[in-house]
Structures are given as structure tokens and as C-alpha cells.
Design a protein around this motif. Structure first.
Motif, mmCIF file in Angstrom:
data_model
loop_
_atom_site.group_PDB
_atom_site.id
_atom_site.type_symbol
_atom_site.label_atom_id
_atom_site.label_comp_id
_atom_site.label_asym_id
_atom_site.label_seq_id
_atom_site.Cartn_x
_atom_site.Cartn_y
_atom_site.Cartn_z
ATOM 1 N N GLY A 1 5.735 -0.422 8.506
ATOM 2 C CA GLY A 1 5.522 1.009 8.348
ATOM 3 C C GLY A 1 4.158 1.284 7.750
ATOM 4 N N VAL A 2 3.705 2.513 7.893
ATOM 5 C CA VAL A 2 2.431 2.935 7.308
ATOM 6 C C VAL A 2 2.728 3.650 5.988
ATOM 7 C CG1 VAL A 2 0.373 4.351 7.593
ATOM 8 C CG2 VAL A 2 1.353 3.164 9.564
ATOM 9 N N PHE A 3 2.212 3.093 4.890
ATOM 10 C CA PHE A 3 2.420 3.667 3.560
ATOM 11 C C PHE A 3 1.096 4.218 3.038
ATOM 12 C CE2 PHE A 3 5.650 0.384 4.083
ATOM 13 C CZ PHE A 3 6.813 1.061 3.721
ATOM 14 N N LYS A 4 1.175 5.420 2.481
ATOM 15 C CA LYS A 4 -0.047 6.017 1.913
ATOM 16 C C LYS A 4 -0.507 5.246 0.682
ATOM 17 C CE LYS A 4 -0.722 9.651 4.592
ATOM 18 N NZ LYS A 4 0.306 9.458 5.579
ATOM 19 N N THR A 5 0.459 4.735 -0.092
ATOM 20 C CA THR A 5 0.112 3.957 -1.287
ATOM 21 C C THR A 5 1.074 2.789 -1.424
ATOM 22 O OG1 THR A 5 1.465 5.485 -2.584
ATOM 23 C CG2 THR A 5 -0.918 5.836 -2.615
ATOM 24 N N VAL A 6 0.545 1.685 -1.965
ATOM 25 C CA VAL A 6 1.369 0.522 -2.302
ATOM 26 C C VAL A 6 1.175 0.258 -3.790
ATOM 27 C CG1 VAL A 6 1.785 -1.934 -1.928
ATOM 28 C CG2 VAL A 6 1.162 -0.463 0.001
ATOM 29 N N MET B 1 -6.341 2.862 -0.933
ATOM 30 C CA MET B 1 -5.474 1.949 -1.671
ATOM 31 C C MET B 1 -6.088 1.625 -3.040
ATOM 32 S SD MET B 1 -2.673 1.080 -0.111
ATOM 33 C CE MET B 1 -1.946 1.340 1.512
ATOM 34 N N ASN B 2 -5.232 1.471 -4.039
ATOM 35 C CA ASN B 2 -5.669 1.139 -5.387
ATOM 36 C C ASN B 2 -6.278 -0.263 -5.409
ATOM 37 O OD1 ASN B 2 -5.587 0.186 -8.141
ATOM 38 N ND2 ASN B 2 -4.363 2.006 -8.587
ATOM 39 N N SER B 3 -7.495 -0.386 -5.942
ATOM 40 C CA SER B 3 -8.178 -1.687 -5.965
ATOM 41 C C SER B 3 -7.415 -2.712 -6.793
ATOM 42 C CB SER B 3 -9.594 -1.524 -6.508
ATOM 43 O OG SER B 3 -9.561 -0.981 -7.817
ATOM 44 N N LYS B 4 -6.715 -2.237 -7.832
ATOM 45 C CA LYS B 4 -5.938 -3.162 -8.657
ATOM 46 C C LYS B 4 -4.800 -3.779 -7.859
ATOM 47 C CE LYS B 4 -3.383 -3.487 -13.010
ATOM 48 N NZ LYS B 4 -2.862 -2.767 -14.183
ATOM 49 N N VAL B 5 -4.148 -2.965 -7.022
ATOM 50 C CA VAL B 5 -3.062 -3.479 -6.179
ATOM 51 C C VAL B 5 -3.603 -4.495 -5.172
ATOM 52 C CG1 VAL B 5 -1.408 -2.829 -4.373
ATOM 53 C CG2 VAL B 5 -1.596 -1.457 -6.450
ATOM 54 N N LEU B 6 -4.764 -4.223 -4.594
ATOM 55 C CA LEU B 6 -5.365 -5.161 -3.638
ATOM 56 C C LEU B 6 -5.615 -6.516 -4.298
ATOM 57 C CD1 LEU B 6 -7.953 -2.860 -1.815
ATOM 58 C CD2 LEU B 6 -5.615 -3.394 -1.161
ATOM 59 N N LYS B 7 -6.037 -6.484 -5.568
ATOM 60 C CA LYS B 7 -6.266 -7.732 -6.293
ATOM 61 C C LYS B 7 -4.949 -8.405 -6.655
ATOM 62 C CE LYS B 7 -8.716 -9.669 -10.282
ATOM 63 N NZ LYS B 7 -9.555 -9.375 -11.474
ATOM 64 N N THR B 8 -3.962 -7.608 -7.097
ATOM 65 C CA THR B 8 -2.663 -8.165 -7.493
ATOM 66 C C THR B 8 -1.995 -8.872 -6.326
ATOM 67 O OG1 THR B 8 -2.350 -6.437 -9.162
ATOM 68 C CG2 THR B 8 -0.379 -7.592 -8.390
ATOM 69 N N LEU B 9 -2.069 -8.254 -5.133
ATOM 70 C CA LEU B 9 -1.428 -8.837 -3.950
ATOM 71 C C LEU B 9 -2.343 -9.820 -3.230
ATOM 72 C CD1 LEU B 9 0.376 -5.660 -2.578
ATOM 73 C CD2 LEU B 9 1.391 -7.587 -3.795
ATOM 74 N N GLU B 10 -3.537 -10.067 -3.792
ATOM 75 C CA GLU B 10 -4.482 -11.085 -3.301
ATOM 76 C C GLU B 10 -5.056 -10.755 -1.929
ATOM 77 O OE1 GLU B 10 -3.109 -15.182 -5.301
ATOM 78 O OE2 GLU B 10 -1.589 -14.367 -3.934
ATOM 79 N N PHE B 11 -5.246 -9.457 -1.678
ATOM 80 C CA PHE B 11 -5.895 -9.059 -0.424
ATOM 81 C C PHE B 11 -7.344 -9.536 -0.393
ATOM 82 C CE2 PHE B 11 -8.049 -5.918 2.340
ATOM 83 C CZ PHE B 11 -7.307 -6.114 3.493
ATOM 84 N N VAL C 1 4.266 7.854 -7.786
ATOM 85 C CA VAL C 1 5.073 7.426 -6.651
ATOM 86 C C VAL C 1 5.647 8.622 -5.901
ATOM 87 C CG1 VAL C 1 7.223 7.227 -7.973
ATOM 88 C CG2 VAL C 1 6.890 5.812 -5.939
ATOM 89 N N ASP C 2 5.720 8.507 -4.557
ATOM 90 C CA ASP C 2 6.314 9.557 -3.734
ATOM 91 C C ASP C 2 6.954 8.919 -2.503
ATOM 92 O OD1 ASP C 2 4.245 8.861 -2.057
ATOM 93 O OD2 ASP C 2 3.058 10.654 -2.433
ATOM 94 N N PHE C 3 7.348 9.781 -1.557
ATOM 95 C CA PHE C 3 8.071 9.327 -0.370
ATOM 96 C C PHE C 3 7.264 8.336 0.459
ATOM 97 C CE2 PHE C 3 11.017 9.484 3.047
ATOM 98 C CZ PHE C 3 10.278 9.492 4.227
ATOM 99 N N ASP C 4 5.946 8.445 0.442
ATOM 100 C CA ASP C 4 5.087 7.597 1.272
ATOM 101 C C ASP C 4 4.655 6.318 0.567
ATOM 102 O OD1 ASP C 4 5.015 9.175 3.563
ATOM 103 O OD2 ASP C 4 3.518 10.507 2.683
ATOM 104 N N SER C 5 5.388 5.887 -0.451
ATOM 105 C CA SER C 5 4.982 4.727 -1.248
ATOM 106 C C SER C 5 5.867 3.518 -0.977
ATOM 107 C CB SER C 5 5.034 5.059 -2.745
ATOM 108 O OG SER C 5 4.206 6.152 -3.055
ATOM 109 N N LEU C 6 5.260 2.343 -1.120
ATOM 110 C CA LEU C 6 5.987 1.074 -1.181
ATOM 111 C C LEU C 6 5.784 0.532 -2.592
ATOM 112 C CD1 LEU C 6 7.490 -1.401 0.046
ATOM 113 C CD2 LEU C 6 5.238 -2.288 0.707
ATOM 114 N N VAL C 7 6.890 0.286 -3.305
ATOM 115 C CA VAL C 7 6.808 -0.125 -4.711
ATOM 116 C C VAL C 7 7.437 -1.506 -4.864
ATOM 117 C CG1 VAL C 7 7.332 0.495 -7.089
ATOM 118 C CG2 VAL C 7 7.043 2.299 -5.377
ATOM 119 N N LEU C 8 6.705 -2.403 -5.543
ATOM 120 C CA LEU C 8 7.159 -3.774 -5.753
ATOM 121 C C LEU C 8 7.208 -4.053 -7.252
ATOM 122 C CD1 LEU C 8 4.851 -5.452 -3.059
ATOM 123 C CD2 LEU C 8 7.194 -4.637 -2.739
ATOM 124 N N PHE C 9 8.392 -4.360 -7.775
ATOM 125 C CA PHE C 9 8.567 -4.681 -9.196
ATOM 126 C C PHE C 9 8.967 -6.151 -9.317
ATOM 127 C CE2 PHE C 9 9.827 -0.069 -9.549
ATOM 128 C CZ PHE C 9 8.713 0.322 -10.282
#
Length: 784
Positions: A370-375, A1-11, A406-414
Motif C-alpha cells: 500500500g501507499v502510506f503518506k507516513t511511516v 518521509m521522516n529522515s529519522k525513520v529512513l535511518k531507523t529502517l536502514e533505507f 499518526v493518522d489513517f494514512d500511516s504505517l506504525v511499527l512498535f
């Protein structure tokens, strides 16, 4: 997982909360390294471990995880020939003891028949090493001090040390208690300088005691002098301490070598304890947020039931149902600022990351992820002064990066897609970006202010509109997500409630196009219909709750009625038995009198004697009250299919299906069909009358049978007889599953019930109850 996304979503904040529940540095290190997994099987395994730990916490409230240390550096130093300190040996012994306590705890759970296969497998593979722990405890105490019992040599050296110190103190105390001491000493005390005993002497009397000066006070008026009389004793004491230190090093080296011998076992113990600590860390965190184990799927399907943002206080967070990936793969959320759109995005994203990290999620049971390869997430104001980027530019930089990967295994939040520029151009860009992401098959959720996107969900397959609810009455958002309903601006309603002139509002409405008015009216109609549907659903739930309560009350009353009926029947039987016994006794007395009179009278018994004896016999007969039960109807009537009848041998009602032979009928009794001889049938009423009866009578629901049979205290034979009758009653009542409570006790009744059920033709499956159902004290039956 992208470290920036983990920070953005406050993981990272979730991990900080997790760290509070780690019992050791081992668990803490594993939390620090925690990242969401993308491997489906690994995620399932992580959740099984967490769920098992949560089961233990629910049953026991805790797990013995105290005294665990990261002893891997100590063991490595022992392997390369270093010497462990007493404190490090204490940590090794403490960790071994912790593993033994945890093993014993797991064995106790196993004896209680708690299903914990994962933890059981881990602890059964651990070698306890009690001998190594015991040897360390004999050498070092809990505070890290070497014990006298560590060796005979150390005991002898320390005995001499204490004797020598006693002699030194005795001599010095005589000095400080002498008549001149008060005048020559700064204070009447014995102290230590440079590991040697000294006394504080005034500067002007330095020559009186002789000896060696080891220190002086800051003012120079006091000298700490080792008197000449004890120099030799101090020298001897120093030699003994050197011997003591040499012996201690010898002991520590020997213990270090023993640690080296079991280094592989110790490394394995640390590995297992790390996993176990991490299991319970996740479980404790899950308990704190009232989290649940999600259902994990590979279909990229999300269905969250009453999901909350885990970083918000539970009392303040609004729970929402979120669905994605089934009927639609994209959601466009519209609504006012501060309405909860961004929180909804973060709830979905963070819950997904938590689930893929094996953590319980803040949602109700039955939730799916679901299991997503990338968020990917573009959330918040990322204006960069250093890079001279505006808010719009920084968002576009993010979005460009997302579109590249982005691809089929992605979850995208705008969040606020297309914001920060001209509204018309921004809306057009937002639609184009959504089309691009949606075309890849990715799951996407976007929030926006643009009214043009309200029509997006209607014009695209697999896309749905949603909004966050706004209460016009209180002029505040409710933070509830409404999937399927686009958001309204509510600008006119809010302005009117805040006191804006009706004339101004009317003029403003005239500037709105017809299409916009129709869309707003449509949204308003949808919201009204939704509210009405929710009210009706709540009313239906309330009626269902009342009906269920009434059914339970009626079932309880019927059970009380049957118990009372059985009690009265037993009393009547007892009373009838007493009457018959009395009658028998009187009859026997009459017969004895007749025989006596026959012997006494040679001419035979006179007629009046016979009449008198007959009268006595009649008086001896029991006088039972006549039954008020109506007479049995004649069965001479020709039976017809559909007639309601009573099966005499079962004492149960049913209805005729068809005649299978001259003397047999097929009878429907509840859910059972069976062949019954015509002689065993009693006609009740014809088919026409049966059809006027409630459907529940035909289906066998009039059998008021409890869902549990309590056999505790019953004798073996009586218990099996009750089980046999109870199964028949439960089958007639149409129950798919019932429970038999036999208790644990000696196990004889439990084993007997289990053996009986194995051979019963109607029983599909019989198992012991779960921990929440009563464990091995209860057998749960499922019927065929």
C-alpha cells in the motif's frame, strides 16, 4: 518521509547498495537524492520504468551505459563565455557518443519487437548531435591532447617545433659525446629545466660551456646549464611554444562556442541519460536481490509473499508471508528474544519504503504494497546518556511524537512496546497505546514480551495475534512468522531439555494460574493444528505435481500414438495405391489381349478364351486383408436424450441433449453444442451407460490435444487446414488458450495465420507471443 525513520529502517543502507550499480556520476547523484514517494501515480510510473529495465537485463544481460559524464558544469561555463579544457571536450563527446549507442541499442530492441515503450519514448526525443561529436574528435584525442589536425596553423607550428627540438638535441648530443664530456659532466644525459634544454655540469667546469645556469643538485656539486651554443635555439623553441599555446586557445574557444550552440540539446541529453542510468541502477539492484515488481494499491493493503530482509544474505534470510490491511489492520507479535520479531518489523517497514521509492522488493511475484503518506517506527534501544533518558523514557518520547501525528494514512511499527518498566504497568500502557493508534485507522504492527497482549487480538476487531516460531527440539528460533498464533514462552520445555530437575519444573508449574495454563494449552493446540495443516498441504501439492506430470506424460504418449497412427495410415494408403495401380495395369493387359484375339479370330472369341481372360481379371483384383473393425451397430434404434452417439462428419463422440426437429438433434460435444442431422449420428450406448462413465468423458477432456501447434516447415494450404482442425480439437478439449508456432521466416505464413484467425468465429483474441513465449514467431489464441 521522516529522515529519522529512513535511518531507523536502514533505507540509507539500501541506497549505499544502489550506488554500487550506478554507471555514472549522474545516476549516483540521483540515488543520493532518492526518497520514497507518497504519490500513487508517481510510484506506478517508477515501477514501470524499473520493470522495463529489468526486462532488458533479462533479455540482453546489459545496457550500453559506459562513457556518460555530468557535463552540465561544462555546458554552463560555455554559456557564460568560458573556455572548455580538452578533457572537458572529451567528456562532452563521450556523453554524446553514449546517447547514440543507447539510441541504437533501443532501435535494435524495437526491431526484435521487445515492448519497451518508456525507454523508447525517452531515446526518440534525444537529438544525437553526431556532427558536434565528430568535430570534437577531430580536435581532441581520447587522452585530452590537441591533435595536429585541429588546424593548419597548429600543424605548421608543431612541425617547426619538432624541427627546432631536433636541432637542439643534435647539438647537445655532440657535446655529451665529446672526449671531455665524461670528465666535465655528472651524467651524459639531456634534461629540461624551466622548459629549456640543459645538461648536468660539474661545479668546477661551470665556465667551460658558458650559457645560463637554471638549477643545481641538492649537494651543489652539479649545475644544470643551458650552453651558450643553444640559447638562441631554446629562445626560438620558447616562442614557438607560445604560438602553439595561443593557437590551441583559439581552437578551444571555437569548440566551446559550438558546445554553446547546442547547450539546450546537451542539457536534455544529460537529463535523459540520468533517468536511464537510474532505471538500470534500480534494475541491477533488483536482480542482485532477486527482487520483483510489487502490485501497488491505494487501500493501505500489504500482502508480501515470502518476503526477505534485503540487507541479510539471501541464503541466511528466512522468507515470511506478511499480510496487513485486509481482514485486520493491526498485528501483535509475541515470542522470545532473538526470535526474529524485530527483523520482521524492519522487513515490513523497509519493503514498504523500497516499494514507494520505485525499487523492486525482496518478495515473490504477486506481492502487494500500500501507499502510506507516513511511516513511523520505534525500534531498537535508544537510550540517551546526553539527555539523561532511560530506554523507557527515550521510547516514550518517540511514541508521544508518533501519537501526535499518526493518522489513517500511516504505517506504525512498535518494537517491544511498553518495555523497560514494571511489567504490569508496561502491558497496560502497551494496550492503551495500541488502542489509540488502532482507533485512527492506521496500520500498526507491534512486538511485545507481555503475555497480557496475547488476549489483545481476541478482544479487538481488526487485530490479530502472531508469533515467531521456536523449535523446542533444537532450542533455537526458526524465524518463521506465524500469523494467527500467539507466542508461547516455552520456558518449562527449554529448562527441561537443559537438565533442570523435573521436581523443580513441577513445582514451578503449580505457581502458574489456571487461566495461563489454558492459554498455553490453547496455543500449543493451535501450533499442532498448524503443523498438521502444513503437512497435509505439502502432501496435496506433491500429489498435484505428480498428477500434472502424469497428465503431461499421457498427453505426450497420445501425441506419439496419433503421429504413429497417421504414419501407418499413410504407409497403408501408399501400399494400397501401389496394389490398385498394379491391378489396373494387369486389367488393361487382359483387355488388350481380348481385343487382339478378337481381331485375329474371324469367327469370334472361343468360350475357353473368355474363361481364361476372366480368370486373369480375377487374379488382377487386389487382395486386401479384411478389416478387424467391428461392424457398425444398427441405427434403427430410436434415439433418446442422454444417449451417447458419434457424429460421423466430425468423427467425435458426444451425447444427445434434445430433439429440435424430426430429423435434427442438439448434440453436446465437449464444451460445444450444435445441431446435427439424425442421419449423421451413430448410436453408441444409452443414457444409463453414459452416466456410469467418468465425468471427464462428458466434458470432452478425452481429447488429448497439445497446447501448441507447430507449423514450421508446412506449406501455406496445409498449414491453414491443420490450424482449422487444431482449433476444433482444442475447443472440444476445453482449452481456453493455445499457441500456434509459425516461426518468423518471410512472414507469409505468419500473416496468413493471423488473417485466418481474425475471421474465425470461435477466436476471441489472437496476439503475438511475449518475448518469453517466442515473440512474433508464435501466435497465442484465446477462445470465446
Amino acid at each position: 518521509m521522516n529522515s529519522k525513520v529512513l535511518k531507523t529502517l536502514e533505507f540509507d543502507k539500501i541506497k549505499e547498495l544502489l550506488k554500487e550499480y550506478a554507471a555514472s556520476a549522474l545516476g549516483l547523484a540521483k540515488v543520493t537524492a532518492l526518497t520514497p514517494s507518497v504519490d500513487y501515480d508517481e510510484i506506478l510510473a517508477l515501477h514501470e520504468e524499473t520493470d522495463e529495465a529489468m526486462t532488458i537485463l533479462r533479455l540482453k544481460g546489459h545496457a550500453p551505459l559506459g562513457g556518460i559524464f555530468d557535463i552540465r558544469p561544462h555546458v554552463k561555463r560555455a554559456q557564460i563565455g568560458g573556455m572548455l579544457s580538452p578533457a572537458e571536450l572529451v567528456q562532452v563527446a563521450s556523453t554524446i557518443r553514449a546517447s547514440r549507442k543507447l539510441t541504437r541499442f533501443v532501435e535494435e530492441l524495437k526491431e526484435e519487437e521487445v515492448e519497451i515503450p518508456l525507454l523508447q519514448e525517452k531515446m526518440e526525443s534525444v537529438m544525437p548531435l553526431p556532427h558536434l561529436e565528430q568535430e570534437i574528435r577531430q580536435v581532441v584525442d581520447e587522452n585530452g591532447s590537441i591533435l595536429d589536425s585541429a588546424s593548419d596553423s597548429l600543424r605548421n607550428i608543431r612541425t617547426q617545433l619538432r624541427a627546432n627540438e631536433g636541432r637542439i638535441r643534435e647539438k647537445l648530443e655532440r657535446m655529451i659525446r665529446s672526449s671531455n664530456a665524461q670528465k666535465m659532466l655528472s651524467d651524459a644525459i639531456i634534461t629540461i629545466r624551466n622548459d629549456r634544454y640543459v645538461i648536468p655540469v660539474k661545479q668546477e667546469y661551470r665556465g667551460h660551456y658558458g650559457g645560463i645556469i637554471h638549477d643545481q643538485s641538492s649537494s651543489g656539486q652539479t649545475l644544470f646549464i643551458e650552453p651558450e651554443a643553444i640559447v638562441q635555439l631554446n629562445n626560438q623553441l620558447r616562442e614557438l611554444k607560445l604560438k602553439e599555446q595561443t593557437e590551441i586557445e583559439k581552437i578551444l574557444l571555437a569548440m566551446t562556442e559550438k558546445v554553446h550552440e547546442f547547450s539546450s540539446e546537451l542539457f536534455y541529453i544529460v537529463s535523459v541519460l540520468t533517468d536511464v542510468d537510474f532505471m538500470f541502477t534500480k534494475a541491477k539492484f533488483g536482480r542482485s536481490i532477486k527482487g520483483t515488481k510489487p502490485i501497488v494499491n491505494q487501500d493501505k493493503r500489504v500482502r508480501l509473499n515470502k518476503a526477505r530482509h534485503p540487507l541479510l544474505p539471501m541464503d541466511d534470510a528466512v522468507a515470511n508471508d506478511i499480510e496487513l490491511g485486509d481482514d485486520f489492520s493491526a498485528i501483535v507479535i509475541t515470542g522470545p528474544n532473538t526470535g526474529g520479531k524485530t527483523v520482521t518489523l524492519k522487513t515490513l517497514g523497509l519493503t514498504t519504503l523500497m516499494a514507494q521509492a520505485g525499487l523492486p522488493i525482496p518478495a515473490l511475484d504477486g506481492s502487494e504494497v500500500g501507499v502510506f503518506k507516513t511511516v513511523y517506527a520505534d525500534i531498537g534501544d535508544e537510550q540517551s546518556i546526553e539527555q539523561s533518558l532511560s530506554t523507557f523514557s527515550s521510547h516514550m518520547v518517540n511514541i508521544v511524537g508518533i501519537l501526535d501525528k499518526v493518522d489513517f494514512d500511516s504505517l506504525v511499527l512498535f518494537d517491544e512496546l511498553g518495555a523497560g518498566t514494571d511489567p504490569q504497568e508496561g502491558a497496560a500502557l502497551a494496550i492503551s497505546i495500541l488502542d489509540e493508534v488502532h482507533a485512527t485507522g492506521a496500520r500498526v504492527v507491534a512486538t511485545t514480551h507481555y503475555p497480557e497482549l496475547k488476549a489483545y487480538g481476541y478482544n479487538r476487531e481488526g487485530v490479530v495475534n502472531a508469533s515467531v516460531e521456536f523449535d523446542v527440539e533444537t532450542l533455537s528460533p526458526t524465524y518463521r512468522l506465524l500469523i494467527g498464533v500467539p507466542g508461547r514462552s516455552n520456558a518449562f520445555e527449554i529448562s527441561e531439555r537443559l537438565g533442570l530437575s523435573q521436581r523443580v519444573i513441577t513445582r514451578a508449574k503449580s505457581h502458574i494460574g489456571t487461566d495461563s495454563k489454558e492459554v498455553e494449552n490453547m496455543i500449543a493446540s493451535l501450533e499442532d493444528n498448524r503443523r498438521q495443516g502444513e503437512r497435509e498441504l505439502e502432501e496435496a501439492h506433491e500429489l498435484l505435481r505428480q498428477a500434472e506430470k502424469m497428465h503431461k506424460d499421457m498427453q505426450k504418449q497420445m501425441m506419439e500414438y496419433y503421429e504413429k497412427k497417421d504414419s501407418l495410415y499413410e504407409k497403408a494408403q501408399k501400399k494400397a495405391s501401389e496394389v490398385v495401380d498394379k491391378a489396373k495395369a494387369e486389367a488393361e493387359e487382359v483387355i488388350r489381349d481380348l481385343r487382339r484375339m478378337q481381331k485375329e479370330s474371324s469367327s469370334g472369341i472361343k468360350e475357353h478364351q473368355l474363361i481364361q481372360a476372366k480368370k486373369h481379371l480375377e487374379e488382377a483384383a487386389p487382395n486386401l486383408p479384411q478389416s478387424s473393425k467391428p461392424k457398425k451397430q444398427s441405427t434403427e434404434r430410436t434415439l433418446q436424450p442422454g444417449d451417447e452417439v458419434k457424429v460421423l462428419s466430425f468423427d467425435q463422440k458426444g451425447h444427445l441433449v434434445e430433439k429440435v426437429s424430426n430429423k435434427e438433434w442438439q448434440v453436446q460435444m465437449g464444451i460445444m453444442k450444435m445441431k446435427v442431422k439424425e442421419s449423421d449420428l451413430e448410436f453408441i450406448q444409452s443414457q444409463q451407460k453414459v452416466e456410469t462413465k467418468p465425468l471427464s468423458t462428458v466434458k470432452g477432456k478425452d481429447f488429448h490435444v497439445n497446447l501448441e501447434l507447430d507449423l514450421r516447415g508446412e506449406r501455406y494450404e496445409n498449414a491453414l487446414a491443420r490450424v482449422d482442425k487444431y482449433i476444433d480439437d482444442a475447443l472440444l478439449a476445453g482449452y481456453p488458450r493455445v499457441s500456434i508456432i509459425h516461426g518468423k521466416g518471410t512472414g507469409a505464413l505468419r500473416q496468413g495465420v493471423q488473417e485466418y484467425l481474425k475471421n474465425h468465429r470461435a477466436v476471441k483474441k489472437a496476439r503475438f507471443g511475449d518475448a518469453s513465449e517466442g515473440g512474433t514467431g508464435v501466435t497465442v489464441i484465446e477462445f470465446k
